[in-house]
Design an enzyme around this catalytic site. Structure first.
Site, short mmCIF file in Angstrom:
data_model
loop_
_atom_site.label_atom_id
_atom_site.label_comp_id
_atom_site.label_asym_id
_atom_site.label_seq_id
_atom_site.Cartn_x
_atom_site.Cartn_y
_atom_site.Cartn_z
N SER A 148 1.03 -1.32 -0.13
CA SER A 148 0.06 -0.08 -0.14
C SER A 148 0.99 1.22 0.14
CB SER A 148 -0.91 0.05 1.33
OG SER A 148 -2.07 0.73 1.14
N ASP A 164 -8.92 -6.50 -4.87
CA ASP A 164 -8.53 -5.42 -3.89
C ASP A 164 -9.54 -4.49 -4.30
OD1 ASP A 164 -7.48 -2.95 -2.59
OD2 ASP A 164 -5.45 -3.79 -2.97
N HIS A 182 -7.49 -6.17 -0.20
CA HIS A 182 -6.19 -5.15 0.02
C HIS A 182 -5.26 -5.80 1.37
CE1 HIS A 182 -3.74 -1.73 -0.44
NE2 HIS A 182 -4.00 -1.36 0.88
#
Length: 268
Positions: free
Chosen positions: A89, A217, A245
């Site tokens: 991320s 995701d 995610h």
């Protein structure tokens, strides 16, 4: 590909796992366990004001300050040691900075459903494109100024609704509870990153890179992950089906296998 096979080929690989915003090194506990059981050395540093790092966000005014625990880890490595550096991320922006500063210490950089800067634009570019694209409904995410003058980065904290629907939608109820209980206020540091020069081709661009796409995701959607790879091609792209995610928690075995494969290929 079995984890045991990877261990036999690259048992000495040092893999550094870097977490995303609002999280901490704890978020890698399932993946780290699997990689260690396969014979790899694994580090999971907490970035500043994250995990068990005691500082509040107001004491972390810049993105470089936020990244400093990772930079200190790399600086402390013995001469000649190289690591496989993995960012999840927002952690992709942290590992990009680390590649720029310590390219000689990094065997490969792996972007795991992560923001990946290029070496033509300021590091903020991919974050700004992400926000402009409106592929994420931020729902109950809280964005707040930290000071009246706006000198400190805008704080960010994911709320329970967005956490469940966009980040942890395929995770177990137990993992969702764990994640909610350990989240901390963080920031995307966009204003600070906008002021930074692009990373260089000679340093950041010289590090071999891989990207792992999480196909389910709902936070950084697959289409945007693939756009980043198109914007800045890498040496290898891998994809994981059924990965939200937080595949670090929902599909840790598959993710650990991808990382072990890369460690064998690039750190051997």
């Amino acid at each position: 590909m079995h984890m045991e096979a990877c261990a036999g080929q690259a048992s000495s690989a040092h893999i550094v796992l870097v977490h995303g915003a609002c999280l901490g090194g704890w978020s890698w506990f399932k993946v780290a366990t699997r990689l260690r059981s396969a014979g790899h050395r694994v580090s999971t540093p907490d970035l500043a004001a994250s995990g068990v790092d005691p500082r509040p966000l107001r004491e972390v005014p810049t993105f470089r300050d936020y990244t400093k625990p990772l930079l200190d880890l790399l600086e402390s490595l013995p001469p000649g040691e190289k690591v496989v550096l993995v960012g999840h991320s927002l952690g992709g922006v942290n590992i990009a900075l680390a590649c720029e500063l310590f390219p000689e210490k990094i065997a490969a950089a792996v972007f795991v459903a992560a923001f990946m800067p290029d070496h033509r634009s300021p590091p903020s570019y991919v974050l700004e494109k992400f926000v402009e694209g409106r592929t994420l409904d931020w729902m109950d995410t809280e964005f707040k100024p930290q000071d009246p003058e706006g000198k400190l980065p805008t704080s960010m904290l994911f709320g329970p609704l967005v956490t469940r629907a966009k980040f942890f939608q395929l995770c177990s109820p137990e993992d969702l509870t764990l994640g909610r209980s350990l989240m901390r206020v963080s920031s995307m540091f966009v204003d600070d990153l906008r002021l930074q020069p692009p990373h260089t081709e000679a340093r950041y661009g010289s590090v071999r890179k891989a990207y792992v796409v999480f196909k389910d995701d709902h936070a950084i959607v697959g289409a945007f992950q693939r756009w980043m790879v198109h914007n800045y091609p890498v040496d290898e792209v891998m994809e994981i089906d059924g990965a939200d995610h937080m595949a670090l928690l929902s599909t840790p075995t598959e993710l650990a296998r991808c990382l072990a494969h890369i460690a064998v290929k690039y750190a051997a």
